[in-house]
Each structure stands twice: as C-alpha cells, then as structure tokens.
Design an enzyme around this catalytic site. Structure first.
Site, short mmCIF file in Angstrom:
data_model
loop_
_atom_site.label_atom_id
_atom_site.label_comp_id
_atom_site.label_asym_id
_atom_site.label_seq_id
_atom_site.Cartn_x
_atom_site.Cartn_y
_atom_site.Cartn_z
N SER A 1 -58.31 -34.56 -35.36
CA SER A 1 -57.26 -34.79 -34.36
C SER A 1 -56.32 -35.96 -34.65
O SER A 1 -55.32 -36.13 -33.95
CB SER A 1 -57.87 -34.99 -32.98
OG SER A 1 -58.18 -33.74 -32.40
N SER B 1 -55.39 -32.94 -31.88
CA SER B 1 -54.99 -33.14 -30.51
C SER B 1 -54.11 -34.37 -30.26
O SER B 1 -53.51 -34.47 -29.20
CB SER B 1 -56.26 -33.27 -29.65
OG SER B 1 -56.96 -34.46 -29.99
N LYS C 1 -52.85 -43.03 -27.46
CA LYS C 1 -53.23 -41.70 -26.99
C LYS C 1 -53.84 -41.83 -25.59
O LYS C 1 -54.65 -42.73 -25.34
CB LYS C 1 -54.24 -41.09 -27.96
CG LYS C 1 -54.62 -39.65 -27.69
CD LYS C 1 -55.61 -39.16 -28.75
CE LYS C 1 -55.93 -37.68 -28.61
NZ LYS C 1 -56.89 -37.23 -29.64
#
Lengths: 486, 100
Positions: free
Chosen positions: A177, A153, A78
């Site tokens: 997330s 997210s 990420k």
C-alpha cells in the site's frame, strides 16, 4: 513557488539563511491542494494550523535558532494515523467523526523535527484496497491521467507528493500500500522492515504485516524522512531497538561490487511488456555502474497471494471487532438490543471490501477451518520467509517490478476482488517476510504513465535499498513531474 | 470447496454483520471464488514446517524490545468517553443487553 522543484534536503538551509520563508512554501502547498481538489487526495486539510506552524518556523529562523532537520517541510499524513484533535477517518464511514485523544509516534516525530503537517490524505477504507476507490470519501484520481487510479491503499499520499501538494507524505503498507501507489503515481515510496517504525497510533489492519513509511519526490528526501521516524518506541513492543543507520550518509556510496538478485518468478506471465522492458533496462544500468547481476529464485512466490489474503483478513477480522458503535464513531440509531446495535452499526458503517475481508478472516479463523486455512497459511509464510533468507545468502538486494502494469482505469477492477488482489503480486512477499521494500520511478510507458521498480533488502538494511535507489535515480536522471491537470 | 449461503449467514452472525439479502448473495459467490483460489496452498506439503506467527526482527537480536512493567497514567475517564456516540456521566451507554 513549486513544491516539485524543492527538496526537503535543500529547504532546511534555505530557510535558515532566510532565502525562503516556510510560510510561502506552506501557502504554495495549500494553493495547490485547493486547485487540484478534483483529485480528491485529502480528506482533511489543516490550513490554519499548518500556516501557524510555518510562522513559528520562520520566527525561529529570524531569531537565528538552530532549525530541526525537517524544518518547513510540508508533509501529508495518510488518514489512518491518529493526530490529537484532528479528525481521523481511516477512509471509513464508521469513523466519520472520530477525533483521536493522542498522536501517532511517527507523526509526533515529524512534528518535533520541524515538519508542517498539512493534512490527512484519502485512502482505501482501513487501508484495504489497491486503487483508493474503496474510500467512503470518494475515489482518488491519478494526476498523470485523471481517468486512472493512483494505486492504493495510500493513494492520497502518493498523489499529494506526485502533484506538488506536499513535499513528502506518510503511508502505511500491509501488502504493497505504499510501494504500489508510489509506482502508479511516479514517486518514491518505502516500506521499512517490520519493526523499524513504530505502529503506535496507526489504525491496525494486519498487525503482523502493517508498517509505516515515507513517500517523497527523491530517494534522498525519503531517506531524511525515514531517519526521523525510525527507531524504537516504548509504546510499540514490536518496534525494534536495532540501531538506526544514517540513511542520508549511506546514499552517497556507489554500487560497485553490489550483488543484485533478479528473481525469475517476478518476470513471468502477467507482467506488462513495457514494465518488463524498463525494469530490465534499469538492471543494465546497475550493471554498468559496477553491480554484479545474479539470477536467483524465490520458489514460493506463487503462494504469496493466498497466504496474504488468509493472514491479513484473519488479523483484520480481529482488529476491526472494536468498531461496534460503543466507544467512538458511527452508531446505528434504530436498534433496540445491544447485539442488533453492533450488527447494524457494522453493516451500515463498513464498505463492501471491508465487510468481504472481515467475512473471509472470520471464516479462516472459525472452528473447523482454523488449521486448514489460517494454520496452513502461517506455515507457507515460513516457506516464503525462507526463500528470502536463501536468496540473501547470494545477493545484497533484489530487483523486481513493483506492479505488473502501469495505472489502470477507475472501475476496471472493482467488480472482481481477485483481479484487484493480483495487482499486489510483487509487493506482498516483503510484508510476509518482514523485509524492507522500496519503489522508485524508472521510466514512462508509451502512453506516458509512470513505471515503478522495486528493490527488496535484508531485514534492517534500508541503507542498501536507499543507496541502490539513489545511484539508479542519478543514472536515469529523469524528471517525473506529471503533466498539468486540466 | 464452495461456500453455501447458509455458511455466509453463519459467518456474518459470528462477525456481527447484519448483511442485506443482496450482500449475502454477492458474498456467497465471491467468497467461494476466493476460497477456491486459496485452496492452492494444499499443493504444498507443510508437515515439517513451523508456522510463522509473527515477524520477529531477524536483523538484530531477534528479541522484541522489552520495558519494565511500570505504572503509567492512562487516558482518563473524560478523554476516554469523549468520542462516544452516547456517553452519560463518564460512562458508555448502550441499548439493553438482556430481554430485548
């Protein structure tokens, strides 16, 4: 070669025996990333660096060297975890050109363990969002239905694993997330106990809630990744020195006699009927395998979202004060005074959701309101933590839905921030209490979208989560490969 | 309790965000709605509840790991300014602070 058909667990031995080349695995991943670029899962792809790393692993295998545990595993990161010299944006315009001078501990440990870091994945800006629509680099699309969001997210990491662009990925989870996009994209996602994995090099959002964890296509692969990244790090004083369990070994035990708690507050109003049905069917499976099902209550659940949106935004408003156009990232050009430069840089550099949360957090911490909002939320957080302590006196693991619905449409919830916040209603409590949570696919909806089930465990008891999930995964025996995109 | 436009302007000033007029209008409405939702916490009597200010791991020795306070080398000046928008001779250059 199809990455969805490979497991990290089997790859190590096959590379060591010369049956598979790391270079072929890496090339397959890069081809897939290119072919599915419309999903927008990656912000930065490290094609050359990844291939060079794969060649090194193949040379080591040819020489007969002992290979590290994740040798050849293609992993995506990420884009809110720093990697020395690799652009790291956090999905924000304000870090559009940031090249970190150091590497996050979790990423460093993966590389040392032989993983090939293939690229940096797309996310909601500064990890603030539940749909990966809040990225300055465009929204991510769900491979099961490209008109739908992948969750967020960590949407890019979830999609990379779901669609075979990587064998595993790292995400971060502040209120769901990792788990919510894992649920909406049909993969396994694990948020470890707060303090289990070092946050050094994770771009901070809510520092008392943030935790790094793995995405994978199987529970066993998630266990392998966690085993590598978990453990104390002198660079993060909140990382724990509690001993790290042998997660891969722990999954092989059965669930006979396991006490499984079902909290009634998680099955009420707002829960999609099909999601409820699949989760309840999975609970029946656990019972058939010898687990004892126990009705429990987590009475303060309904206060979790208000508590979260005060604590997370308060912490975010402090953490994001550092983006001021002085030391790194974007700077507004036209300002003639320092103060105007700060304010203009931040208005132009941040997106709407980040600004909204900075504003809310600043308000919650401001003179005259501190006790009423921030102080109050810290007290209610204690009550929520107490709910879990009481529950775990009666059970070993808790089962809930991960998200109230399967993947929703792009644009469906962007107009109303509160509506979007409600998609994290079942995941936020684990962050507030600091306990670990895992999402795994447990079925498909009638329209063919994945449905996720969440397991919540005691502090530092990831082993029980992984064991329960592995047993259930084997019993369900389903294949969660999305249909071909386009 | 609602939030007035003037409150939003004041918070934006504190947060160093130069909002446009449209953003100020939008946030006035949205923050009022969110604050309305968090008022729900007032249903609970928390007089005797201790605030939870951090997640001290409860599984092990509930203490954070500590290390000796030893001198270690830092980033160094060259790397520290490498990402700066306007570096000059190893320093961060900014617009004038006073009298602008």
């Amino acid at each position: 070669m199809e990455l969805k058909r490979l497991t990290i667990s089997s790859l190590h031995n096959r590379i060591a025996r010369g049956e598979v080349k790391a270079a072929d695995v890496c090339r397959a991943a890069l081809d897939r990333i290119e072919r599915l670029s419309e999903l927008n899962a990656f912000i930065t792809v490290r094609a050359d660096a990844a291939m060079a790393r794969a060649d090194e692993i193949d040379h080591a295998a040819e020489r007969g060297d002992k290979l590290p545990p994740l040798a050849g595993a293609v992993i995506a990161i990420k884009d809110n975890m720093v990697m020395r010299g690799v652009r790291t944006t956090a999905g924000s315009r304000i870090l559009f050109n940031y090249k970190p001078p150091y590497t996050a501990t979790a990423v460093d440990r993966l590389e040392t363990a032989g993983a090939i870091i293939v690229g940096k994945t797309n996310l909601d800006e500064f990890a603030m969002g539940s749909s990966t629509e809040n990225s300055a680099y465009g929204p991510v699309r769900n491979p099961w239905d490209t008109t739908r969001v992948p969750g967020g997210s960590s949407g890019g990491s979830a999609v990379a694993v779901a669609s075979g662009m990587a064998m595993g990925a790292l995400g971060s989870d502040t209120g769901g997330s990792i788990r919510q996009p894992a649920s909406l994209s049909g993969v396994v996602g694990l948020k470890p106990t707060y303090g289990r994995v070092s946050r050094y090099g994770l771009i901070a959002f809510g520092s008392s809630l943030d935790q790094i964890g793995p995405f994978a296509n199987s529970v066993e692969d998630a266990a392998r990744i966690l085993g590598v990244i978990a453990g104390h790090d002198p660079n993060d004083s909140t990382s724990s020195n509690v001993e790290v369990d042998d997660y891969v070994k722990s999954i092989s035990s059965d669930v006979s006699g396991l006490r499984v708690g079902v909290p009634r507050e998680y099955y009420g109003e707002g829960l999609d009927v099909e999601v409820k049905g699949k989760v309840e069917a999975s609970i029946m499976k656990l019972q058939e395998m010898g687990a004892e099902i126990i009705d429990i209550s987590l009475p303060h659940t309904e206060y979790a979202i208000p508590v979260y949106y005060l604590i997370a935004t308060a912490e975010a408003s402090a953490n994001l004060a550092r983006y001021d156009g002085v030391r790194y990232g974007y700077r507004a050009e036209e300002a003639s005074t320092l103060k105007a430069m700060y304010s203009r840089t931040r208005d132009q550099g941040f997106g709407a959701e980040v600004k909204r949360r900075i504003m809310l957090g600043t308000y919650a911490l401001s003179a005259g309101y501190y006790d009423q909002y921030y102080g109050k939320s810290q007290k209610v957080r204690s009550l929520i933590e107490g709910d879990f302590r009481n529950a775990f006196a009666k059970c070993d693991v808790i089962v809930t839905p991960t998200a109230p619905t399967p993947a929703f449409k792009l644009g469906e919830k962007t107009a109303d921030p509160l509506e979007m916040y409600l998609s994290d209603i079942y995941t936020i409590t684990a962050n507030l209490a600091g306990v670990p949570g895992l999402s795994m696919p447990c079925g498909l909806s009638s329209s063919g979208l994945p449905i996720g089930l969440q397991l919540i465990g005691k502090h530092f008891d990831e082993a029980t989560l992984l064991r329960t999930a592995h047993n259930l995964e084997q019993a369900l025996g389903a294949d969660f490969t999305p249909p071909p995109v386009m | 309790m609602g939030i007035a436009r003037a409150d939003v302007e004041k918070i934006a000033e504190l947060a160093r965000l130069e909002l446009t007029s449209e953003e100020t209008d939008l946030f006035t409405e949205q923050l009022s709605s969110i604050i309305g939702h968090v008022e729900k916490l007032n249903e609970l009597d928390t007089t005797d509840v201790q605030p939870m200010s951090h997640c001290a791991p409860a599984g092990g020795d509930s203490e954070y790991a500590k290390r000796d306070d030893q001198v270690r080398s830092g980033l160094g000046q060259e790397l520290a300014v490498e990402n700066a928008p306007d570096p000059e001779a190893g320093y961060f250059r900014v617009p004038r602070v006073i009298g602008g």
